[in-house]
Scaffold this active site. Structure first.
Site, PDB file in Angstrom:
ATOM      1  N   GLY A  39       0.839  -1.211   0.000  1.00 43.28           N
ATOM      2  CA  GLY A  39       0.000   0.000   0.000  1.00 43.28           C
ATOM      3  C   GLY A  39       0.868   1.252   0.000  1.00 43.28           C
ATOM      4  O   GLY A  39       0.667   2.174  -0.792  1.00 43.28           O
ATOM      5  N   HIS A  40       1.872   1.278   0.895  1.00 35.28           N
ATOM      6  CA  HIS A  40       2.798   2.418   0.924  1.00 35.28           C
ATOM      7  C   HIS A  40       3.559   2.518  -0.396  1.00 35.28           C
ATOM      8  O   HIS A  40       3.751   3.608  -0.931  1.00 35.28           O
ATOM      9  CB  HIS A  40       3.816   2.255   2.054  1.00 35.28           C
ATOM     10  CG  HIS A  40       3.232   2.199   3.430  1.00 35.28           C
ATOM     11  ND1 HIS A  40       3.215   1.052   4.189  1.00 35.28           N
ATOM     12  CD2 HIS A  40       2.638   3.151   4.190  1.00 35.28           C
ATOM     13  CE1 HIS A  40       2.654   1.297   5.354  1.00 35.28           C
ATOM     14  NE2 HIS A  40       2.280   2.555   5.387  1.00 35.28           N
ATOM     15  N   ASP A 153      -7.505   4.812   5.498  1.00 34.40           N
ATOM     16  CA  ASP A 153      -7.807   5.778   6.564  1.00 34.40           C
ATOM     17  C   ASP A 153      -8.617   6.915   5.941  1.00 34.40           C
ATOM     18  O   ASP A 153      -8.132   8.049   5.835  1.00 34.40           O
ATOM     19  CB  ASP A 153      -6.509   6.305   7.173  1.00 34.40           C
ATOM     20  CG  ASP A 153      -5.718   5.204   7.850  1.00 34.40           C
ATOM     21  OD1 ASP A 153      -6.195   4.668   8.853  1.00 34.40           O
ATOM     22  OD2 ASP A 153      -4.633   4.859   7.336  1.00 34.40           O
ATOM     23  N   GLN A 156      -8.912   9.986   7.955  1.00 32.10           N
ATOM     24  CA  GLN A 156      -7.662  10.758   8.001  1.00 32.10           C
ATOM     25  C   GLN A 156      -7.547  11.650   6.765  1.00 32.10           C
ATOM     26  O   GLN A 156      -7.145  12.802   6.857  1.00 32.10           O
ATOM     27  CB  GLN A 156      -6.478   9.799   8.090  1.00 32.10           C
ATOM     28  CG  GLN A 156      -5.129  10.472   7.985  1.00 32.10           C
ATOM     29  CD  GLN A 156      -3.987   9.556   8.379  1.00 32.10           C
ATOM     30  OE1 GLN A 156      -3.651   9.468   9.549  1.00 32.10           O
ATOM     31  NE2 GLN A 156      -3.382   8.888   7.431  1.00 32.10           N
ATOM     32  N   VAL A 179      -5.093  -0.866  -1.019  1.00 33.24           N
ATOM     33  CA  VAL A 179      -4.465  -2.044  -1.640  1.00 33.24           C
ATOM     34  C   VAL A 179      -4.796  -3.254  -0.770  1.00 33.24           C
ATOM     35  O   VAL A 179      -4.724  -3.180   0.466  1.00 33.24           O
ATOM     36  CB  VAL A 179      -2.931  -1.863  -1.771  1.00 33.24           C
ATOM     37  CG1 VAL A 179      -2.294  -3.099  -2.394  1.00 33.24           C
ATOM     38  CG2 VAL A 179      -2.619  -0.628  -2.614  1.00 33.24           C
TER      39      VAL A 179
END
Ligand code: PAF
Length: 297
Positions: A39-40, A153, A156, A179
């Site tokens: 994901g990152h 998130d 967020q 993801v």
């Protein structure tokens, strides 16, 4: 080679040099708490594709953890993170210590009201204030044109968008798709805490969210009706301990009337869940819309 900066001064100098070498370059920023996953990596790759320079930060921010949360045991693996960041194309990694980020306890707070009334804002008091402070500090240090955040998130993203709008921060917030593992589990650094049994039961989150669209399209289904069905489905997993299952208007995250008919609810809705499996609290969500659906009579 990725450049590693551990102090604010090193970061400022590195950025100044890059900006001197190529005036007008665009900077993309990916703030993280490390223990990076695909994901990152997808956020980094998107920044690399859209910006001249990509800065990644890795900092487990104590300010956003409650007293009984997992700050101390939050997973950390710097070497692996740096390898993944470099392979994904990041140019600079900023890895400050807590003392470097907060030489003194900040007396300044950032509170984004209303968008934080529900979901994690309600069940993790002070969490988004801590996120607001650290993200503001990081934005001031990196001065990016674009910043990339994962939609797992979703609240967020809404909080940071509102903060940058309210405070005239000239940064485009870019939300990026969740993801998932091939079996549907949303990627999270916290997945590493799960036992094999918890990991398999946690699939109920993505499965119940995937079913929500068709449940909501049933004639006569209300907001509360959908929440109840999704909650009941999650409860079929014995280890699942629901924190919340909520359906809110998106992107403002305002509540909907429980008896509101979904097929008459305009715009996009956020169906968000937070569920504990053992000591591990997982979140997941899906953006849904029902109102365009035509009913065959
Ligand atoms: O999403 C996260 O990992 C964190 O909340 C963030 C944005 C890096 C701030 O600490």
């Amino acid at each position: 080679m990725i450049m590693i900066c551990r102090t604010k001064q090193q970061l400022r100098e590195a950025l100044e040099n890059k900006r001197k070498q190529k005036p007008g370059l665009t900077t993309g920023f990916v703030p993280t708490m490390g223990y990076l996953h695909e994901g990152h990596a997808s956020l980094i790759r998107r920044s690399v594709a859209e910006c001249d320079l990509t800065v990644l930060s890795i900092f487990v921010n104590p300010l956003q953890f409650g007293p009984n949360e997992d700050f101390d045991r939050y997973p950390r693996d710097e070497q692996r993170d740096l390898a993944l960041a470099e392979a994904s194309g990041a140019d600079i990694a900023f890895l400050p210590t807590v003392e470097e980020m907060y030489p003194t306890k900040p007396l300044t707070s950032i509170t984004v009201d209303v968008v934080t009334d529900r979901l994690c804002g309600a069940s993790r008091p002070g969490h988004f204030d801590g996120v607001g402070v650290v993200v503001s500090k990081l934005f001031n240090l990196v001065q990016p044109q674009r910043a990339y955040f994962g939609m797992k998130d979703a609240q967020q993203v809404a909080v940071i968008r509102r903060m940058t709008d309210d405070l005239d921060m000239p940064i485009k917030i870019v939300p990026c798709d969740i993801v998932r593992e091939p079996d549907g589990l949303a990627l999270s650094s916290r997945n590493v805490y799960l036992s094999a049994e918890e990991r398999s039961q946690a699939l109920v989150l993505s499965q119940s969210l995937a079913k929500a669209k068709s449940i909501g399209e049933t004639a006569g289904k209300t907001v509360q009706g959908l929440i109840d069905e999704v909650s009941n489905h999650i409860r079929e997993s014995q280890l699942a301990d629901i924190d919340y299952v909520e359906l809110l208007a998106y992107p403002n995250l305002t509540p909907l009337a429980p008896n509101q008919l979904l097929l008459e609810t305009p715009g996009e809705l956020l169906l968000a869940v937070a569920v504990k499996f053992g000591r591990t609290r997982l979140i997941d969500n899906r953006i849904l819309s029902f109102s365009e659906v035509t009913i065959d009579v």
